[in-house]
Write a protein that holds these residues in place. Structure first.
Motif, PDB file in Angstrom:
ATOM      1  N   LYS A  31      -4.020   7.053  -2.320  1.00 40.78           N
ATOM      2  CA  LYS A  31      -3.833   6.046  -3.370  1.00 40.78           C
ATOM      3  C   LYS A  31      -3.175   4.808  -2.779  1.00 40.78           C
ATOM      4  CE  LYS A  31      -2.623   7.293  -7.546  1.00 40.78           C
ATOM      5  NZ  LYS A  31      -3.657   6.694  -8.417  1.00 40.78           N
ATOM      6  N   TRP A  32      -3.802   3.674  -2.983  1.00 37.47           N
ATOM      7  CA  TRP A  32      -3.354   2.400  -2.419  1.00 37.47           C
ATOM      8  C   TRP A  32      -2.922   1.515  -3.580  1.00 37.47           C
ATOM      9  CZ3 TRP A  32      -5.071   1.214   2.954  1.00 37.47           C
ATOM     10  CH2 TRP A  32      -4.627  -0.026   3.422  1.00 37.47           C
ATOM     11  N   ASP A  33      -1.602   1.308  -3.752  1.00 39.27           N
ATOM     12  CA  ASP A  33      -1.053   0.536  -4.872  1.00 39.27           C
ATOM     13  C   ASP A  33      -0.510  -0.795  -4.370  1.00 39.27           C
ATOM     14  OD1 ASP A  33      -1.315   2.364  -7.152  1.00 39.27           O
ATOM     15  OD2 ASP A  33       0.123   3.623  -6.084  1.00 39.27           O
ATOM     16  N   VAL A  34      -1.138  -1.897  -4.796  1.00 38.01           N
ATOM     17  CA  VAL A  34      -0.636  -3.229  -4.479  1.00 38.01           C
ATOM     18  C   VAL A  34       0.533  -3.517  -5.415  1.00 38.01           C
ATOM     19  CG1 VAL A  34      -1.170  -5.687  -4.390  1.00 38.01           C
ATOM     20  CG2 VAL A  34      -2.900  -4.004  -3.692  1.00 38.01           C
ATOM     21  N   ARG A  35       1.749  -3.602  -4.845  1.00 39.74           N
ATOM     22  CA  ARG A  35       2.943  -3.743  -5.676  1.00 39.74           C
ATOM     23  C   ARG A  35       3.318  -5.207  -5.938  1.00 39.74           C
ATOM     24  NH1 ARG A  35       5.828   1.014  -6.178  1.00 39.74           N
ATOM     25  NH2 ARG A  35       6.808  -0.155  -7.877  1.00 39.74           N
ATOM     26  N   THR A  36       3.187  -6.065  -4.924  1.00 39.16           N
ATOM     27  CA  THR A  36       3.535  -7.488  -5.081  1.00 39.16           C
ATOM     28  C   THR A  36       2.597  -8.345  -4.239  1.00 39.16           C
ATOM     29  OG1 THR A  36       5.137  -7.394  -3.251  1.00 39.16           O
ATOM     30  CG2 THR A  36       5.992  -6.996  -5.480  1.00 39.16           C
ATOM     31  N   TRP A  37       2.465  -9.598  -4.636  1.00 38.57           N
ATOM     32  CA  TRP A  37       1.705 -10.572  -3.858  1.00 38.57           C
ATOM     33  C   TRP A  37       2.637 -11.307  -2.897  1.00 38.57           C
ATOM     34  CZ3 TRP A  37      -3.042  -9.287  -4.361  1.00 38.57           C
ATOM     35  CH2 TRP A  37      -3.577  -8.903  -5.595  1.00 38.57           C
ATOM     36  N   THR A  38       2.097 -11.751  -1.761  1.00 39.10           N
ATOM     37  CA  THR A  38       2.833 -12.558  -0.784  1.00 39.10           C
ATOM     38  C   THR A  38       2.045 -13.851  -0.565  1.00 39.10           C
ATOM     39  OG1 THR A  38       1.693 -11.548   1.107  1.00 39.10           O
ATOM     40  CG2 THR A  38       3.724 -10.481   0.332  1.00 39.10           C
ATOM     41  N   PRO A  39       2.606 -14.824   0.179  1.00 39.30           N
ATOM     42  CA  PRO A  39       1.878 -16.089   0.364  1.00 39.30           C
ATOM     43  C   PRO A  39       0.474 -15.936   0.935  1.00 39.30           C
ATOM     44  CG  PRO A  39       4.171 -16.367   1.006  1.00 39.30           C
ATOM     45  CD  PRO A  39       3.980 -14.904   0.716  1.00 39.30           C
ATOM     46  N   ASP A  40       0.236 -14.908   1.764  1.00 36.20           N
ATOM     47  CA  ASP A  40      -1.108 -14.751   2.337  1.00 36.20           C
ATOM     48  C   ASP A  40      -1.687 -13.358   2.137  1.00 36.20           C
ATOM     49  OD1 ASP A  40       0.546 -13.367   4.078  1.00 36.20           O
ATOM     50  OD2 ASP A  40      -0.594 -13.935   5.868  1.00 36.20           O
ATOM     51  N   GLY A  41      -1.137 -12.586   1.204  1.00 36.24           N
ATOM     52  CA  GLY A  41      -1.659 -11.229   1.000  1.00 36.24           C
ATOM     53  C   GLY A  41      -0.847 -10.445  -0.013  1.00 36.24           C
ATOM     54  N   TYR A  42      -0.445  -9.245   0.390  1.00 31.63           N
ATOM     55  CA  TYR A  42       0.242  -8.367  -0.560  1.00 31.63           C
ATOM     56  C   TYR A  42       1.076  -7.323   0.175  1.00 31.63           C
ATOM     57  CZ  TYR A  42      -3.702  -5.279   0.637  1.00 31.63           C
ATOM     58  OH  TYR A  42      -4.617  -4.523   1.313  1.00 31.63           O
ATOM     59  N   VAL A  43       1.955  -6.659  -0.582  1.00 27.05           N
ATOM     60  CA  VAL A  43       2.684  -5.488  -0.129  1.00 27.05           C
ATOM     61  C   VAL A  43       2.192  -4.303  -0.942  1.00 27.05           C
ATOM     62  CG1 VAL A  43       4.936  -4.365   0.067  1.00 27.05           C
ATOM     63  CG2 VAL A  43       4.714  -6.810   0.557  1.00 27.05           C
ATOM     64  N   ALA A  44       1.853  -3.201  -0.260  1.00 31.45           N
ATOM     65  CA  ALA A  44       1.282  -2.043  -0.952  1.00 31.45           C
ATOM     66  C   ALA A  44       1.980  -0.763  -0.528  1.00 31.45           C
ATOM     67  CB  ALA A  44      -0.220  -1.935  -0.674  1.00 31.45           C
ATOM     68  N   ASP A  45       2.037   0.182  -1.444  1.00 27.66           N
ATOM     69  CA  ASP A  45       2.444   1.559  -1.136  1.00 27.66           C
ATOM     70  C   ASP A  45       1.177   2.386  -0.970  1.00 27.66           C
ATOM     71  OD1 ASP A  45       5.121   0.980  -1.334  1.00 27.66           O
ATOM     72  OD2 ASP A  45       5.279   1.580  -3.432  1.00 27.66           O
ATOM     73  N   VAL A  46       1.055   3.080   0.151  1.00 27.00           N
ATOM     74  CA  VAL A  46      -0.102   3.950   0.425  1.00 27.00           C
ATOM     75  C   VAL A  46       0.404   5.394   0.444  1.00 27.00           C
ATOM     76  CG1 VAL A  46      -1.981   4.493   2.004  1.00 27.00           C
ATOM     77  CG2 VAL A  46      -1.163   2.114   1.794  1.00 27.00           C
ATOM     78  N   THR A  47      -0.124   6.207  -0.462  1.00 28.27           N
ATOM     79  CA  THR A  47       0.330   7.594  -0.585  1.00 28.27           C
ATOM     80  C   THR A  47      -0.832   8.551  -0.360  1.00 28.27           C
ATOM     81  OG1 THR A  47       1.998   6.919  -2.203  1.00 28.27           O
ATOM     82  CG2 THR A  47       1.509   9.271  -2.068  1.00 28.27           C
ATOM     83  N   ILE A  48      -0.587   9.550   0.483  1.00 33.67           N
ATOM     84  CA  ILE A  48      -1.570  10.602   0.754  1.00 33.67           C
ATOM     85  C   ILE A  48      -1.143  11.834  -0.039  1.00 33.67           C
ATOM     86  CG2 ILE A  48      -2.682  12.014   2.535  1.00 33.67           C
ATOM     87  CD1 ILE A  48      -1.858   9.841   4.562  1.00 33.67           C
ATOM     88  N   TYR A  49      -1.912  12.195  -1.062  1.00 36.40           N
ATOM     89  CA  TYR A  49      -1.617  13.358  -1.897  1.00 36.40           C
ATOM     90  C   TYR A  49      -2.485  14.533  -1.463  1.00 36.40           C
ATOM     91  CZ  TYR A  49       0.596  10.113  -5.202  1.00 36.40           C
ATOM     92  OH  TYR A  49       1.400   9.163  -5.794  1.00 36.40           O
ATOM     93  N   ASN A  50      -1.866  15.679  -1.228  1.00 35.38           N
ATOM     94  CA  ASN A  50      -2.614  16.889  -0.888  1.00 35.38           C
ATOM     95  C   ASN A  50      -2.802  17.720  -2.153  1.00 35.38           C
ATOM     96  OD1 ASN A  50      -3.858  19.061   0.264  1.00 35.38           O
ATOM     97  ND2 ASN A  50      -2.099  19.735   1.473  1.00 35.38           N
TER      98      ASN A  50
END
Length: 439
Positions: A31-50
């Motif tokens: 699961k790739w969650d874009v949490r905030t925008w930045t001047p040239d992209g974003y910050v995301a949390d990437v979670t691997i669920y088993n």
């Protein structure tokens, strides 16, 4: 951590997916969650669920890869790192963490400084199975992406996801944009929402994971002197000329040096004790005792691999009498119901700090337990191999069973009657002899 939620072949493999008959909905979801925008992209949390019930990701852990859709770079990461930086020569001053078109990410190790961690990270890539340890069935890293676009309309999802855990076996589908994930704030009273979310689903195929089996099953019973071993050359042959030195003679005076030398090379390839079956793992099922209302089985798991300690091992067994399991000794147990309400499948694993570590080959390289079953008079029998399991998995891999016609057979009723008659005649003769000897 936030989590949302016959002996035929066990897997049916298709070009882009795999199917496990005993865990039909099991998968790994990224699961790739874009949490905030930045001047040239974003910050995301990437979670691997088993979400697999019994197949976990063991050391040396997961490796996640993908291909960027545009000219993205990774400015920084928390809780993970890429294996290569790539060519960042076009940047001056502030250099990105990774400039590769196809980055490869690994988890950080335990003990990583706190300022480099993200929530639920830093376990060396090890992820537990969903049933065995749900609290540790996920792994997360945070990623700051540049050159990616700054709105839902300009961001493009990555392509060609790959997951190695720790070797091959998983096939990942395309990333799919889904409803944005909601996150509960620390005060427990308010939700926030991801700017954008996409999921990737990866399925496991044992056929892709390795060319040969990894475990086998042997059988025995109290009512027959025959020990049915694992089939010969199940996982390879000890005299295989194409792989000289692929096994170790336990009686060799130089065994310690051989094992240590091999350990310096490829740590993933098994180095097994020389046996007729050449498997790293053998599971032995022994029908031990027969009571009036119950019957008893002893299960022994033996590790023949000199390179592997199996931490948090597990065993999945399919047998029609598991609905009548009364007691199990020294193992944990949970029933699995892959076929809706039919309770014929059990997951077994070790007790923490007692036998959850299956040591490498040697005199202590085994764990064992006993299972006590209540007899169901409508189905119970020792005839025609009924007392033996239908399927056995070790750590999620299907173990090779002996052919059914080789199972320890129950002597037929005629033989049992003849034996009983002979014993009766002996008792009568002894009685007569005793009587006349004391007249």
């Amino acid at each position: 951590m936030q989590i949302y939620f016959n002996f035929d072949a066990l897997f049916f493999f298709f070009p882009s997916e795999a199917y496990d008959a005993l865990d039909p909905s099991g998968n790994i979801t990224i699961k790739w969650d874009v949490r905030t925008w930045t001047p040239d992209g974003y910050v995301a949390d990437v979670t691997i669920y088993n979400f697999q019930q019994y197949r976990h990701i063991q050391a040396p852990g997961w490796t996640l890869g993908w291909t960027w859709a545009k000219k993205e770079v990774i400015w920084s990461m928390l809780g993970g790192q890429t294996t290569e930086q790539g060519d960042c020569s076009r940047y001056k001053g502030n250099i990105p963490h990774c400039c590769k078109k196809d980055p490869t990410v690994v988890d950080l190790l335990p003990g990583t400084p706190y300022n480099q961690q993200s929530a639920n990270c830093c376990k060396g890539g090890v992820i537990s199975s969903w049933v065995q340890d749900p609290a540790n069935a996920a792994s997360t890293f945070q990623i700051s992406v540049g050159g990616a676009g700054t709105t839902n309309k300009t961001v493009r999802v990555p392509k060609n996801f790959t997951l190695k855990a720790p070797g091959p076996g998983y096939t990942c589908g395309p990333a799919k944009i889904v409803k944005p994930t909601k996150f509960l704030m620390p005060d427990g009273r308010r939700f926030t929402q991801a700017m954008m979310t996409w999921n990737v689903t990866c399925l496991y195929s044992q056929f892709l994971a390795q060319k040969t089996p990894t475990c086998c099953v042997s059988l025995s019973a109290f009512y027959n002197d025959t020990l049915v071993p694992c089939p010969t050359c199940t996982c390879g042959c000890p005299n295989n000329l194409t792989h000289p030195g692929s096994c170790v003679d336990p009686d060799s005076p130089h065994i310690a040096s051989v094992v240590s030398d091999h350990g310096k090379t490829n740590s993933l390839a098994p180095l097994v004790q020389c046996t007729s079956h050449m498997c790293p793992i053998r599971v032995h099922w022994h029908v031990k005792l027969n009571y009036k209302e119950y019957w008893r089985v002893k299960v022994t798991i033996t590790n023949f691999n000199y390179r592997m300690n199996y931490t948090q091992w597990n065993l999945v067994v399919q047998h029609p009498n598991f609905d009548n399991l009364t007691q199990i000794f020294s193992f944990n147990y949970k029933p699995l119901t892959p076929y809706q309400n039919i309770n014929d499948t059990a997951m077994l694993w070790g007790v923490k700090f007692y036998n959850d570590l299956l040591m490498q080959a040697g005199h202590i390289g085994n764990v064992q337990s006993e299972l006590l079953f209540r007899k169901d008079k409508s189905t119970f029998t020792f005839e025609k191999g009924w007392a033996f399991p239908r399927r056995i998995y070790f750590n999620g891999d299907n173990c090779v069973m002996p052919p059914p016609d080789a199972y320890p057979f129950l002597p037929n009723s005629g033989i049992r009657k003849n034996v009983s008659l002979i014993m009766l005649m002996i008792i009568l003769l002894l009685s007569v002899a005793f009587h006349f000897g004391h007249v």
